[in-house]
Design a protein around this motif. Structure first.
Motif, PDB file in Angstrom:
ATOM      1  N   ARG A  91      -3.680  13.053   1.329  1.00  0.00           N
ATOM      2  CA  ARG A  91      -2.426  12.357   1.609  1.00  0.00           C
ATOM      3  C   ARG A  91      -1.993  11.519   0.415  1.00  0.00           C
ATOM      4  N   GLN A  92      -2.950  10.852  -0.232  1.00  0.00           N
ATOM      5  CA  GLN A  92      -2.614  10.027  -1.387  1.00  0.00           C
ATOM      6  C   GLN A  92      -2.233  10.866  -2.606  1.00  0.00           C
ATOM      7  N   LEU A  93      -2.698  12.106  -2.659  1.00  0.00           N
ATOM      8  CA  LEU A  93      -2.350  12.983  -3.776  1.00  0.00           C
ATOM      9  C   LEU A  93      -0.943  13.570  -3.644  1.00  0.00           C
ATOM     10  N   ARG A  94      -0.308  13.403  -2.496  1.00  0.00           N
ATOM     11  CA  ARG A  94       1.058  13.899  -2.320  1.00  0.00           C
ATOM     12  C   ARG A  94       2.054  13.124  -3.176  1.00  0.00           C
ATOM     13  N   ALA A  95       1.867  11.834  -3.254  1.00  0.00           N
ATOM     14  CA  ALA A  95       2.841  10.953  -3.894  1.00  0.00           C
ATOM     15  C   ALA A  95       2.803  11.094  -5.410  1.00  0.00           C
ATOM     16  N   PHE A  96       3.942  10.868  -6.041  1.00  0.00           N
ATOM     17  CA  PHE A  96       4.005  10.839  -7.488  1.00  0.00           C
ATOM     18  C   PHE A  96       3.421   9.528  -7.983  1.00  0.00           C
ATOM     19  N   LYS A  97       2.724   9.572  -9.093  1.00  0.00           N
ATOM     20  CA  LYS A  97       2.140   8.384  -9.713  1.00  0.00           C
ATOM     21  C   LYS A  97       2.951   8.046 -10.960  1.00  0.00           C
ATOM     22  N   THR A  98       2.842   6.798 -11.401  1.00  0.00           N
ATOM     23  CA  THR A  98       3.504   6.400 -12.633  1.00  0.00           C
ATOM     24  C   THR A  98       2.494   6.383 -13.774  1.00  0.00           C
ATOM     25  N   VAL A  99       2.971   6.692 -14.953  1.00  0.00           N
ATOM     26  CA  VAL A  99       2.110   6.718 -16.136  1.00  0.00           C
ATOM     27  C   VAL A  99       1.714   5.284 -16.475  1.00  0.00           C
TER      28      VAL A  99
END
Length: 66
Positions: free
Chosen positions: A41-49
């Motif tokens: 579930r946490q890997l679905r979201a986009f992360k910021t650099v």
């Protein structure tokens, strides 16, 4: 001076956002049965650099001419 070329590998992995760059984290493509639902579930979201990597990513992705 010649034109700056875009790093094509970086162009496929990063997108510009208002505060920097965003990317989709790895490890969400296969062998998902052994990964916990919370992790998936946490890997679905986009992360910021991160701040330390913003400079190198921005050098690989020069701004487009308008």
């Amino acid at each position: 001076m010649s034109k700056l070329k875009t790093h094509r590998g970086a162009a496929k992995r990063f997108r510009r956002s208002g505060s920097g760059f965003k990317y989709r984290p790895a490890n969400k493509n296969h062998i998902l049965t052994k990964k916990a639902p919370k992790r998936k579930r946490q890997l679905r979201a986009f992360k910021t650099v991160s701040d330390g990597d913003k400079r190198s990513v921005s050098r690989m992705l020069p701004k487009k001419a308008r």
